[in-house]
Design an enzyme around this catalytic site. Structure first.
Site, PDB file in Angstrom:
ATOM      1  N   ARG A   1      52.652  33.362  -5.050  1.00  0.00           N
ATOM      2  CA  ARG A   1      51.894  33.870  -6.195  1.00  0.00           C
ATOM      3  C   ARG A   1      52.876  34.570  -7.111  1.00  0.00           C
ATOM      4  O   ARG A   1      53.984  34.948  -6.712  1.00  0.00           O
ATOM      5  CB  ARG A   1      50.805  34.837  -5.719  1.00  0.00           C
ATOM      6  CG  ARG A   1      51.364  36.059  -5.055  1.00  0.00           C
ATOM      7  CD  ARG A   1      50.268  36.900  -4.421  1.00  0.00           C
ATOM      8  NE  ARG A   1      50.802  38.159  -3.942  1.00  0.00           N
ATOM      9  CZ  ARG A   1      50.292  38.864  -2.952  1.00  0.00           C
ATOM     10  NH1 ARG A   1      49.226  38.411  -2.313  1.00  0.00           N
ATOM     11  NH2 ARG A   1      50.815  40.006  -2.595  1.00  0.00           N
TER      12      ARG A   1
ATOM     13  N   ASN B   1      -6.807  -3.932  17.127  1.00  0.00           N
ATOM     14  CA  ASN B   1      -5.607  -4.705  17.458  1.00  0.00           C
ATOM     15  C   ASN B   1      -4.382  -3.878  17.064  1.00  0.00           C
ATOM     16  O   ASN B   1      -4.242  -3.476  15.912  1.00  0.00           O
ATOM     17  CB  ASN B   1      -5.652  -6.017  16.659  1.00  0.00           C
ATOM     18  CG  ASN B   1      -4.328  -6.767  16.674  1.00  0.00           C
ATOM     19  OD1 ASN B   1      -3.515  -6.580  17.586  1.00  0.00           O
ATOM     20  ND2 ASN B   1      -4.118  -7.600  15.663  1.00  0.00           N
TER      21      ASN B   1
ATOM     22  N   GLN C   1      11.735 -15.061   6.081  1.00  0.00           N
ATOM     23  CA  GLN C   1      10.456 -15.626   5.634  1.00  0.00           C
ATOM     24  C   GLN C   1      10.434 -15.395   4.112  1.00  0.00           C
ATOM     25  O   GLN C   1      10.104 -14.308   3.655  1.00  0.00           O
ATOM     26  CB  GLN C   1       9.282 -14.884   6.306  1.00  0.00           C
ATOM     27  CG  GLN C   1       7.924 -15.377   5.880  1.00  0.00           C
ATOM     28  CD  GLN C   1       6.811 -14.361   6.179  1.00  0.00           C
ATOM     29  OE1 GLN C   1       7.059 -13.190   6.442  1.00  0.00           O
ATOM     30  NE2 GLN C   1       5.580 -14.820   6.126  1.00  0.00           N
TER      31      GLN C   1
ATOM     32  N   ARG D   1       0.811  -1.219   0.000  1.00  0.00           N
ATOM     33  CA  ARG D   1       0.000   0.000   0.000  1.00  0.00           C
ATOM     34  C   ARG D   1       0.843   1.267   0.000  1.00  0.00           C
ATOM     35  O   ARG D   1       0.332   2.362  -0.223  1.00  0.00           O
ATOM     36  CB  ARG D   1      -0.956  -0.013   1.209  1.00  0.00           C
ATOM     37  CG  ARG D   1      -2.028  -1.088   1.093  1.00  0.00           C
ATOM     38  CD  ARG D   1      -2.709  -1.375   2.431  1.00  0.00           C
ATOM     39  NE  ARG D   1      -1.923  -2.291   3.266  1.00  0.00           N
ATOM     40  CZ  ARG D   1      -2.297  -2.721   4.470  1.00  0.00           C
ATOM     41  NH1 ARG D   1      -3.440  -2.314   4.988  1.00  0.00           N
ATOM     42  NH2 ARG D   1      -1.534  -3.554   5.156  1.00  0.00           N
TER      43      ARG D   1
HETATM   44  C1  UD1 Z   1      -1.992  -6.208  11.154  1.00  0.00           C
HETATM   45  C2  UD1 Z   1      -2.993  -7.091  11.916  1.00  0.00           C
HETATM   46  C3  UD1 Z   1      -4.165  -6.241  12.333  1.00  0.00           C
HETATM   47  C4  UD1 Z   1      -3.713  -5.069  13.165  1.00  0.00           C
HETATM   48  C5  UD1 Z   1      -2.625  -4.262  12.457  1.00  0.00           C
HETATM   49  C6  UD1 Z   1      -2.018  -3.271  13.417  1.00  0.00           C
HETATM   50  C7  UD1 Z   1      -2.724  -9.301  10.879  1.00  0.00           C
HETATM   51  C8  UD1 Z   1      -3.311 -10.287   9.965  1.00  0.00           C
HETATM   52  N1  UD1 Z   1      -3.411  -8.156  11.025  1.00  0.00           N
HETATM   53  O1  UD1 Z   1      -2.640  -5.751   9.981  1.00  0.00           O
HETATM   54  O2  UD1 Z   1      -5.096  -7.024  13.079  1.00  0.00           O
HETATM   55  O3  UD1 Z   1      -4.812  -4.233  13.478  1.00  0.00           O
HETATM   56  O4  UD1 Z   1      -1.567  -5.117  11.996  1.00  0.00           O
HETATM   57  O5  UD1 Z   1      -1.123  -2.410  12.788  1.00  0.00           O
HETATM   58  O6  UD1 Z   1      -1.712  -9.544  11.483  1.00  0.00           O
HETATM   59  N2  UD1 Z   1       4.602  -9.156   7.804  1.00  0.00           N
HETATM   60  C9  UD1 Z   1       5.516 -10.167   7.682  1.00  0.00           C
HETATM   61  N3  UD1 Z   1       5.222 -11.252   6.934  1.00  0.00           N
HETATM   62  C10 UD1 Z   1       4.022 -11.381   6.303  1.00  0.00           C
HETATM   63  C11 UD1 Z   1       3.077 -10.354   6.423  1.00  0.00           C
HETATM   64  C12 UD1 Z   1       3.392  -9.240   7.191  1.00  0.00           C
HETATM   65  O7  UD1 Z   1       6.611 -10.090   8.248  1.00  0.00           O
HETATM   66  O8  UD1 Z   1       3.828 -12.429   5.648  1.00  0.00           O
HETATM   67  C13 UD1 Z   1       4.945  -7.958   8.613  1.00  0.00           C
HETATM   68  C14 UD1 Z   1       4.903  -6.668   7.826  1.00  0.00           C
HETATM   69  O9  UD1 Z   1       6.166  -6.376   7.250  1.00  0.00           O
HETATM   70  C15 UD1 Z   1       4.508  -5.643   8.899  1.00  0.00           C
HETATM   71  C16 UD1 Z   1       3.719  -6.470   9.918  1.00  0.00           C
HETATM   72  O10 UD1 Z   1       3.994  -7.818   9.637  1.00  0.00           O
HETATM   73  O11 UD1 Z   1       5.641  -5.086   9.531  1.00  0.00           O
HETATM   74  C17 UD1 Z   1       2.209  -6.219   9.811  1.00  0.00           C
HETATM   75  O12 UD1 Z   1       1.788  -6.489   8.481  1.00  0.00           O
HETATM   76  P1  UD1 Z   1       0.735  -5.577   7.743  1.00  0.00           P
HETATM   77  O13 UD1 Z   1       0.511  -6.113   6.385  1.00  0.00           O
HETATM   78  O14 UD1 Z   1       1.067  -4.144   7.876  1.00  0.00           O
HETATM   79  O15 UD1 Z   1      -0.572  -5.899   8.634  1.00  0.00           O
HETATM   80  P2  UD1 Z   1      -1.868  -5.015   8.764  1.00  0.00           P
HETATM   81  O16 UD1 Z   1      -2.709  -5.191   7.561  1.00  0.00           O
HETATM   82  O17 UD1 Z   1      -1.541  -3.644   9.157  1.00  0.00           O
HETATM   83 CA    CA Z   2       0.349  -2.506   9.334  1.00  0.00          CA
END
Ligand code: UD1
Ligand code: CA
Length: 462
Positions: A442, A171, A74, A16
């Site tokens: 100079r 959350n 990962q 995003r």
């Molecule tokens: C997540 C939470 C949501 C919460 C919000 C708070 C989940 C599914 N949802 O959503 O409930 O309200 O954070 O900010 O967890 N990441 C990984 N590996 C992955 C996916 C993500 O390391 O496979 C890391 C991202 O780099 C990031 C963090 O996890 O630093 C959160 O991921 P992001 O996609 O921002 O989650 P949100 O949609 O914000």
């Molecule tokens: Ca986030």
């Protein structure tokens, strides 16, 4: 007390953000976003800190190069629970508490994390999740509670019913888990119906009915838990962070003429009776003394400025040290490792790099001073340059106490100018100058009497 390990989630791309860079490496007030999270976790002295990396792992690792953290990869990002699975091997045999934090929540403070950890330990819970009551919950997972207020589960925005979307408790993406219980629960998490990802928040519902159970811990400041998902979030985070720093400094006795246009990072310290004009940017671990004035348009990063110093408009100062009673600028550039001792003057359009300028010395106009050591009470004339680079190597210039360098001199390094020497204006100095000598470097001037008039009349006839 149980042992503690910290896990920071930072493998995602951050789609995003619409960026080539991984989200957690975007700069917040001059520092990578994830560095703030590491900083907030630092005070716990956790046994280990694991950072989960994946998308452009190299750049995330580089952003944390100086930190005592371990990286876990990962390789494909299939959700926050999927990410945690990759720490299992590194944490084999660990049966303490895991503090799990998202790498994209730079405003979190260690006080809030501490509250979460205490609540978790007091309740002997299997999981404690940090939540916040926010005015605008869009985009966050919602906290679903029973009629009696017990934590039931967390539902992601995409999967929430219209009623669940009305919930304003979110959350924060920050949790304490009993490590063993978490790894058990991760096995049971199924891909989400909408995105096909494995959601870490699903662990809450799975652990709820087990001995110890789960609980929510509400953050007192909802702004602290803001996550950065978009560029708009990043701008909002800056607004909050700058405002927080300005309010803190105003309370500590600093005059900030326009707090809405003061761009001060959270780790900056400023002594009382210092004055900041509008549009000043202070970044990193910058420390400013008492009674110092910083005029508009200056950017100072990881530097120390003493007491009663004046920095005039438009200066850039990086990784430098400035003493008490100095005057710098307007439009001066102090590059890394510039050290100005007490009462030094560095004036307009002067660049200083990797140099020490002794007490009461002056470089008032249009100079470049690099790889140089300047003694006390030295005067450097306008336009003087240290020629420190021969295309291959940087060379040193030494200018001892009480030297006077006339305007527009070129000092070709390596070179040294002895105490009390005078250098004639316009000189190119290629050999060492002994103490108290007068050096001319100079061409001798020749005056041809009447030549100009003769030349002019010839030209007019021709
Ligand atoms: C997540 C939470 C949501 C919460 C919000 C708070 C989940 C599914 N949802 O959503 O409930 O309200 O954070 O900010 O967890 N990441 C990984 N590996 C992955 C996916 C993500 O390391 O496979 C890391 C991202 O780099 C990031 C963090 O996890 O630093 C959160 O991921 P992001 O996609 O921002 O989650 P949100 O949609 O914000
Ligand atoms: Ca986030």
């Amino acid at each position: 007390m149980n042992d503690l390990c910290t896990v920071i989630l930072a493998a995602g791309q951050g789609t995003r953000m619409r960026s080539k860079l991984p989200k957690v490496t975007h700069l917040v007030a001059g520092m990578p976003m994830i560095a703030y999270v590491v900083e907030a976790c630092r005070s716990f002295r956790a046994k280990r800190t694991l950072v989960i990396v994946g998308y452009q792992a190299d750049s995330v690792e580089e952003a944390l190069a100086d930190e005592a953290v371990e990286f876990v990869c990962q390789p494909e990002q299939r959700g926050t629970a999927h990410a945690l699975l990759y720490t299992r091997e590194a944490l084999t045999g660990f049966d303490g508490d895991l503090l799990v934090v998202s790498g994209d929540t730079p405003l979190l403070t260690s006080a809030t994390l501490d509250g979460l950890l205490q609540a978790h330990r007091e309740a002997r819970a299997l999981a404690t999740v940090l939540t916040a009551e926010v005015a605008e919950p869009t985009g966050y997972g919602r906290i679903v509670r029973s009629a009696r207020g017990e934590l039931l589960r967390i539902v992601e925005e995409l999967e929430a019913t219209p009623q669940e979307r009305q919930l304003h408790e979110i959350n924060a993406g920050v949790y304490c888990f009993s490590a063993l219980a978490l790894f058990d629960a991760l096995q049971a998490i199924r891909p989400s119906a909408v995105k096909g990802e494995l959601y870490l928040p699903d662990a809450i519902a799975l652990l709820r009915d087990r001995d110890g159970g789960v609980q929510a811990c509400r953050a007192s400041d909802p702004d602290e838990v803001r996550g950065v998902n978009t560029r708009a979030d990043l701008a909002e985070i800056h607004r909050l962070l700058w405002r927080r720093a300005a309010l803190r400094l105003l309370a500590e006795g600093v005059t900030i003429l326009d707090p809405a246009h003061a761009y001060i990072g959270p780790f900056v310290r400023i002594g009382p009776d210092s004055i900041l004009y509008p549009n000043v940017t202070l970044e990193g671990q910058t420390v400013i003394g008492e009674g110092t004035t910083i005029h508009s348009g200056c950017r100072i990063r990881n530097s120390t400025v003493g007491d009663d110093t004046v920095i005039l408009d438009g200066c850039i100062i990086q990784e430098s040290q400035i003493g008490d009673g100095c005057q710098v600028g307007p439009y001066a550039h102090l590059r890394p490792q510039a050290t100005l001792r007490q009462r030094v003057k560095v004036g307009n359009f002067v660049e200083v790099k990797k140099s020490v300028i002794g007490e009461e010395s002056k470089i008032p106009h249009l100079s470049y001073i690099g790889d140089t050591s300047i003694g006390e009470r030295v005067n450097i004339g306008a336009g003087t340059i240290t020629c420190n680079y021969d295309g291959f190597t940087k060379h040193q210039t030494v200018i001892e106490d009480d030297v006077f360098v006339g305007s527009n001199a070129s000092l070709v390094a390596p070179i040294s100018v002895g105490r009390g020497a005078i250098i004639a204006a316009g000189s190119t100095i290629t050999e060492d100058v002994p103490a108290n000598a007068l050096a001319f470097g100079r061409a001798q001037q020749v005056n041809k009497t009447g030549f100009a008039a003769t030349f002019r009349s010839k030209e007019r006839k021709g």
